[in-house]
Design an enzyme around this catalytic site. Sequence first.
Site, PDB file in Angstrom:
ATOM      1  N   HIS A  23       0.843  -1.199   0.000  1.00 20.67           N
ATOM      2  CA  HIS A  23       0.000   0.000   0.000  1.00 20.67           C
ATOM      3  C   HIS A  23       0.875   1.244   0.000  1.00 20.67           C
ATOM      4  O   HIS A  23       1.457   1.621   1.014  1.00 20.67           O
ATOM      5  CB  HIS A  23      -0.928   0.035   1.218  1.00 20.67           C
ATOM      6  CG  HIS A  23      -1.978   1.099   1.121  1.00 20.67           C
ATOM      7  ND1 HIS A  23      -3.285   0.833   0.798  1.00 20.67           N
ATOM      8  CD2 HIS A  23      -1.889   2.448   1.265  1.00 20.67           C
ATOM      9  CE1 HIS A  23      -3.960   1.986   0.775  1.00 20.67           C
ATOM     10  NE2 HIS A  23      -3.128   2.978   1.044  1.00 20.67           N
ATOM     11  N   HIS A  25       1.563   5.157  -2.603  1.00 22.57           N
ATOM     12  CA  HIS A  25       1.033   6.021  -3.654  1.00 22.57           C
ATOM     13  C   HIS A  25       2.162   6.754  -4.370  1.00 22.57           C
ATOM     14  O   HIS A  25       3.230   6.983  -3.786  1.00 22.57           O
ATOM     15  CB  HIS A  25       0.103   7.087  -3.057  1.00 22.57           C
ATOM     16  CG  HIS A  25      -0.923   6.559  -2.109  1.00 22.57           C
ATOM     17  ND1 HIS A  25      -2.060   5.909  -2.518  1.00 22.57           N
ATOM     18  CD2 HIS A  25      -0.981   6.588  -0.750  1.00 22.57           C
ATOM     19  CE1 HIS A  25      -2.779   5.569  -1.445  1.00 22.57           C
ATOM     20  NE2 HIS A  25      -2.134   5.964  -0.373  1.00 22.57           N
ATOM     21  N   TYR A  41      -7.925  17.243  -1.632  1.00 23.16           N
ATOM     22  CA  TYR A  41      -6.651  17.725  -1.100  1.00 23.16           C
ATOM     23  C   TYR A  41      -5.639  17.769  -2.229  1.00 23.16           C
ATOM     24  O   TYR A  41      -5.800  17.101  -3.257  1.00 23.16           O
ATOM     25  CB  TYR A  41      -6.136  16.827   0.044  1.00 23.16           C
ATOM     26  CG  TYR A  41      -5.745  15.427  -0.394  1.00 23.16           C
ATOM     27  CD1 TYR A  41      -4.421  15.099  -0.683  1.00 23.16           C
ATOM     28  CD2 TYR A  41      -6.696  14.418  -0.504  1.00 23.16           C
ATOM     29  CE1 TYR A  41      -4.059  13.822  -1.088  1.00 23.16           C
ATOM     30  CE2 TYR A  41      -6.352  13.137  -0.906  1.00 23.16           C
ATOM     31  CZ  TYR A  41      -5.031  12.838  -1.193  1.00 23.16           C
ATOM     32  OH  TYR A  41      -4.687  11.570  -1.592  1.00 23.16           O
ATOM     33  N   ARG A 116     -10.270   0.427  -6.365  1.00 18.65           N
ATOM     34  CA  ARG A 116     -10.469   0.941  -5.014  1.00 18.65           C
ATOM     35  C   ARG A 116     -11.674   1.865  -4.984  1.00 18.65           C
ATOM     36  O   ARG A 116     -11.862   2.695  -5.876  1.00 18.65           O
ATOM     37  CB  ARG A 116      -9.230   1.725  -4.574  1.00 18.65           C
ATOM     38  CG  ARG A 116      -9.242   2.151  -3.116  1.00 18.65           C
ATOM     39  CD  ARG A 116      -8.109   3.123  -2.829  1.00 18.65           C
ATOM     40  NE  ARG A 116      -7.751   3.155  -1.412  1.00 18.65           N
ATOM     41  CZ  ARG A 116      -7.142   4.181  -0.823  1.00 18.65           C
ATOM     42  NH1 ARG A 116      -6.833   5.263  -1.510  1.00 18.65           N
ATOM     43  NH2 ARG A 116      -6.843   4.135   0.457  1.00 18.65           N
ATOM     44  N   HIS A 173      -6.131  -0.264   5.799  1.00 18.20           N
ATOM     45  CA  HIS A 173      -5.777   0.400   7.069  1.00 18.20           C
ATOM     46  C   HIS A 173      -6.528  -0.145   8.287  1.00 18.20           C
ATOM     47  O   HIS A 173      -6.978   0.629   9.140  1.00 18.20           O
ATOM     48  CB  HIS A 173      -6.026   1.914   6.954  1.00 18.20           C
ATOM     49  CG  HIS A 173      -5.264   2.591   5.861  1.00 18.20           C
ATOM     50  ND1 HIS A 173      -3.967   2.257   5.546  1.00 18.20           N
ATOM     51  CD2 HIS A 173      -5.619   3.586   5.011  1.00 18.20           C
ATOM     52  CE1 HIS A 173      -3.556   3.025   4.545  1.00 18.20           C
ATOM     53  NE2 HIS A 173      -4.533   3.832   4.198  1.00 18.20           N
ATOM     54  N   ASP A 238       2.074   2.976   3.261  1.00 14.30           N
ATOM     55  CA  ASP A 238       1.178   4.111   3.016  1.00 14.30           C
ATOM     56  C   ASP A 238       1.954   5.372   2.605  1.00 14.30           C
ATOM     57  O   ASP A 238       1.416   6.483   2.673  1.00 14.30           O
ATOM     58  CB  ASP A 238       0.279   4.403   4.218  1.00 14.30           C
ATOM     59  CG  ASP A 238      -0.889   5.333   3.872  1.00 14.30           C
ATOM     60  OD1 ASP A 238      -1.294   5.358   2.699  1.00 14.30           O
ATOM     61  OD2 ASP A 238      -1.370   6.051   4.760  1.00 14.30           O
ATOM     62  N   ASN A 243      -2.605  13.432   3.961  1.00 13.61           N
ATOM     63  CA  ASN A 243      -3.534  13.951   4.984  1.00 13.61           C
ATOM     64  C   ASN A 243      -3.174  13.546   6.407  1.00 13.61           C
ATOM     65  O   ASN A 243      -4.028  13.602   7.294  1.00 13.61           O
ATOM     66  CB  ASN A 243      -4.982  13.504   4.687  1.00 13.61           C
ATOM     67  CG  ASN A 243      -5.512  14.092   3.406  1.00 13.61           C
ATOM     68  OD1 ASN A 243      -5.456  15.287   3.199  1.00 13.61           O
ATOM     69  ND2 ASN A 243      -5.990  13.232   2.524  1.00 13.61           N
TER      70      ASN A 243
END
Length: 282
Positions: A23, A25, A41, A116, A173, A238, A243
Amino acid sequence: MPHDFSKRRKPRFKLPPGTCDAHNHVFGPAAEFPYAPERRYTPEDAPKEALTALHAHLGVERAVLVQASCHGKDNRAMLDAIAAVPEKRRGVAMVDDSFTDKDYGTLDRGGVRGVRFNFVRHLGATPDMDVFHRVIGRIKGLGWHVVLHMDAPDIVPLSAMIKHLPLPFVIDHMGRVEAAAGIQQPAFRALIELAKRDNCWIKVCGSERISPPPYAAAVPVARTLVEAIPDRVLWGTDFPHPNLKHEADEADLVDLIPQFAATAEAQRKLLVDNPARLYGFP
């Protein structure tokens, strides 16, 4: 220089060969891959080079890139990052009804193995459920899975729908349960009920989202999940932590792993075997 890991400490825990960060990005660069106009965001750029540098620093060999809501349904940045190391990377896309068979074929050839959906309120809350079910029908034939990103209060209300999903589903998560509320809270008990289904997978990432540093409160939550479904848990960094209200050090997150999975066998399943099976790594 942003995302310079040369000054960061190395994790104390040595990741086993073939470890997959399941996981993470990539963001931008915005000049090449603009952010979605409808985004909630705007992140700092975290391009594929940053992810590569992080994984070299940690000792990660494989990766699953998850499309983030700031890029919306434009999956090009993710596909570009997979194409840089196609044998060691897979992806999870965001799609809608506008995607054609040709589009799905492009994603599949590009390494995508799932889609997702965000149910998280600060990211726009519940998707159009008619679209959701139509997409499920499309991806089932591809052998893909669906990734569900939701808040803890949504686990109980969504459980009936989730139990009827006709394909593998992955919960992001740890369901974003409040770690301080412990493993007897209703949301976590509902998560454990879902975990009993043989098509349920759960990511024991996001400790930095459910617990304040040093993330000790997340350990019982993750350990309970690893013990409940040792063959269907995944782990990830992650990166780059969109955020998040504090700066997370990925070495700290790696060093939690032996507290989640106590034995070498459990660690190997979590980090190597399980993601290889779900994502088709050799």
